[in-house]
Design a protein around this motif. Structure first.
Motif, PDB file in Angstrom:
ATOM      1  N   GLY A 211       0.810  -1.209   0.000  1.00 28.03           N
ATOM      2  CA  GLY A 211       0.000   0.000   0.000  1.00 28.03           C
ATOM      3  C   GLY A 211       0.843   1.259   0.000  1.00 28.03           C
ATOM      4  N   ALA A 212       1.962   1.232   0.734  1.00 32.22           N
ATOM      5  CA  ALA A 212       2.863   2.390   0.781  1.00 32.22           C
ATOM      6  C   ALA A 212       3.498   2.637  -0.582  1.00 32.22           C
ATOM      7  CB  ALA A 212       3.934   2.178   1.845  1.00 32.22           C
TER       8      ALA A 212
ATOM      9  N   LEU B 264      -1.012   7.312  -6.113  1.00 33.37           N
ATOM     10  CA  LEU B 264      -2.333   6.739  -6.330  1.00 33.37           C
ATOM     11  C   LEU B 264      -3.225   6.948  -5.108  1.00 33.37           C
ATOM     12  CD1 LEU B 264      -1.347   3.364  -8.043  1.00 33.37           C
ATOM     13  CD2 LEU B 264      -1.791   5.583  -9.095  1.00 33.37           C
ATOM     14  N   GLU B 265      -4.512   6.987  -5.337  1.00 32.84           N
ATOM     15  CA  GLU B 265      -5.503   7.054  -4.263  1.00 32.84           C
ATOM     16  C   GLU B 265      -5.747   5.614  -3.805  1.00 32.84           C
ATOM     17  OE1 GLU B 265     -10.181   8.448  -3.588  1.00 32.84           O
ATOM     18  OE2 GLU B 265      -9.159   8.822  -5.518  1.00 32.84           O
ATOM     19  N   VAL B 266      -5.261   5.280  -2.607  1.00 31.94           N
ATOM     20  CA  VAL B 266      -5.209   3.884  -2.181  1.00 31.94           C
ATOM     21  C   VAL B 266      -6.288   3.574  -1.152  1.00 31.94           C
ATOM     22  CG1 VAL B 266      -3.772   2.070  -1.157  1.00 31.94           C
ATOM     23  CG2 VAL B 266      -2.722   3.832  -2.605  1.00 31.94           C
ATOM     24  N   TYR B 267      -7.012   2.478  -1.400  1.00 28.97           N
ATOM     25  CA  TYR B 267      -7.944   1.884  -0.447  1.00 28.97           C
ATOM     26  C   TYR B 267      -7.405   0.487  -0.146  1.00 28.97           C
ATOM     27  CZ  TYR B 267     -11.293   5.524  -1.799  1.00 28.97           C
ATOM     28  OH  TYR B 267     -11.913   6.728  -2.041  1.00 28.97           O
ATOM     29  N   THR B 268      -7.299   0.126   1.128  1.00 34.87           N
ATOM     30  CA  THR B 268      -6.754  -1.181   1.462  1.00 34.87           C
ATOM     31  C   THR B 268      -7.596  -1.858   2.533  1.00 34.87           C
ATOM     32  OG1 THR B 268      -4.746  -2.378   2.126  1.00 34.87           O
ATOM     33  CG2 THR B 268      -5.110  -0.231   3.168  1.00 34.87           C
TER      34      THR B 268
ATOM     35  N   PHE C 185       1.708   4.093   8.016  1.00 37.79           N
ATOM     36  CA  PHE C 185       1.224   5.080   7.049  1.00 37.79           C
ATOM     37  C   PHE C 185       1.291   6.486   7.645  1.00 37.79           C
ATOM     38  CE2 PHE C 185      -1.744   1.518   5.376  1.00 37.79           C
ATOM     39  CZ  PHE C 185      -0.771   1.058   4.511  1.00 37.79           C
ATOM     40  N   ARG C 186       0.849   6.617   8.897  1.00 40.74           N
ATOM     41  CA  ARG C 186       0.869   7.937   9.535  1.00 40.74           C
ATOM     42  C   ARG C 186       2.298   8.437   9.704  1.00 40.74           C
ATOM     43  NH1 ARG C 186      -3.374   5.663  12.737  1.00 40.74           N
ATOM     44  NH2 ARG C 186      -1.925   5.199  14.418  1.00 40.74           N
ATOM     45  N   THR C 187       3.200   7.561  10.122  1.00 38.84           N
ATOM     46  CA  THR C 187       4.591   7.950  10.326  1.00 38.84           C
ATOM     47  C   THR C 187       5.208   8.493   9.037  1.00 38.84           C
ATOM     48  OG1 THR C 187       4.927   6.344  12.098  1.00 38.84           O
ATOM     49  CG2 THR C 187       6.901   7.083  10.935  1.00 38.84           C
ATOM     50  N   LEU C 188       4.859   7.884   7.916  1.00 49.92           N
ATOM     51  CA  LEU C 188       5.410   8.299   6.628  1.00 49.92           C
ATOM     52  C   LEU C 188       4.583   9.391   5.954  1.00 49.92           C
ATOM     53  CD1 LEU C 188       6.411   4.795   5.261  1.00 49.92           C
ATOM     54  CD2 LEU C 188       7.960   6.579   6.069  1.00 49.92           C
TER      55      LEU C 188
END
Length: 233
Positions: free
Chosen positions: A113-114, A121-125, A140-143
């Motif tokens: 996902g990352a 891209l607009e990612v949904y996981t 995800f938040r950290t990055l």
């Protein structure tokens, strides 16, 4: 288009997680081998180079993060081999396609996902194992990556957010899951491992304007099974 990530000092890496080691991985992916054809899309290679894979594995395995191999992440799951991640991602852009909105089935560590988010891209996981999803969200938040995530049965997909320009499935089913192909937009691409254990193939499926599906085989692969239901732990 690429997304800018927040890179904390630990993301930069030292020694076996340094940029030099990452660059060697990129060289191997670009060159390929008889078993793994080279990755040609420089956008994908740059995303692999940029996203710190060592932050998506247990600290004890960080020194192996830039080997071209799958690694365990707990709960019977793995972070996929970098070549597989690169090949699946590259397949979304084949023939000049430019997807914008992508669904990932099986968040796992969050690495695939990352990579998709790093490409803009607009990612949904969707992830069925609650603890894996909680840890992935922190990464995800950290990055600083804007990835929409959901704790649910991946075989259902994310119908309320459909249709998607592309779908990546990171676990293998014996046959294509109809609920997922139904959420693919006309002209979209779905990449998934399909087949029984020991006989899986990575397939790329393209949905035509009339809804017909065309498929081609990319490579033999080994993935964990795509299971139903959710796990809270």
């Amino acid at each position: 288009m690429t997304a800018r990530m927040r890179l904390q000092p630990e993301a930069v890496g030292l020694g076996m997680t340094s940029q030099r080691v990452r660059d060697r991985l990129i060289e191997r992916l670009r060159a390929g081998s008889p078993q793994t054809p080279g990755i040609a899309d420089e956008r994908v290679l740059n995303a692999i180079r940029t996203v710190p894979r060592h932050l998506f594995v247990d600290e004890a395995l960080a020194t192996r993060a830039y080997e071209d191999t799958a690694l365990p992440i707990g709960h019977g799951q793995t972070i996929s081999q970098p070549w597989v991640v690169a090949k699946m991602t590259e397949a979304l852009f084949a023939d000049g396609r430019q997807p914008a909105k992508v669904l990932e089935i099986g968040t796992g560590s969050g690495y695939q996902g990352a990579i998709l988010a790093a490409l803009g891209l607009e990612v949904y996981t969707v992830e069925r194992i609650g603890e894996l999803l909680r840890v992935a969200r922190k990464r995800f938040r950290t990055l600083g990556l804007n990835v929409r995530s959901k704790h649910d049965d991946g075989r259902i997909g994310w119908p309320e957010a459909a249709p998607f320009d592309a779908i990546i499935v990171t676990a293998a089913a014996p046959t294509l899951v109809d609920a997922l192909s139904a959420q693919l937009a006309p002209g979209g691409t779905l990449v998934a491992p399909v087949g029984a254990s020991g006989a899986q193939s990575l397939l790329r499926l393209r949905k035509q304007a009339d809804g017909a599906i065309e498929a081609d085989t990319l490579a033999p692969v080994v993935f964990v099974p795509l299971l139903s239901g959710i796990v809270d732990r």
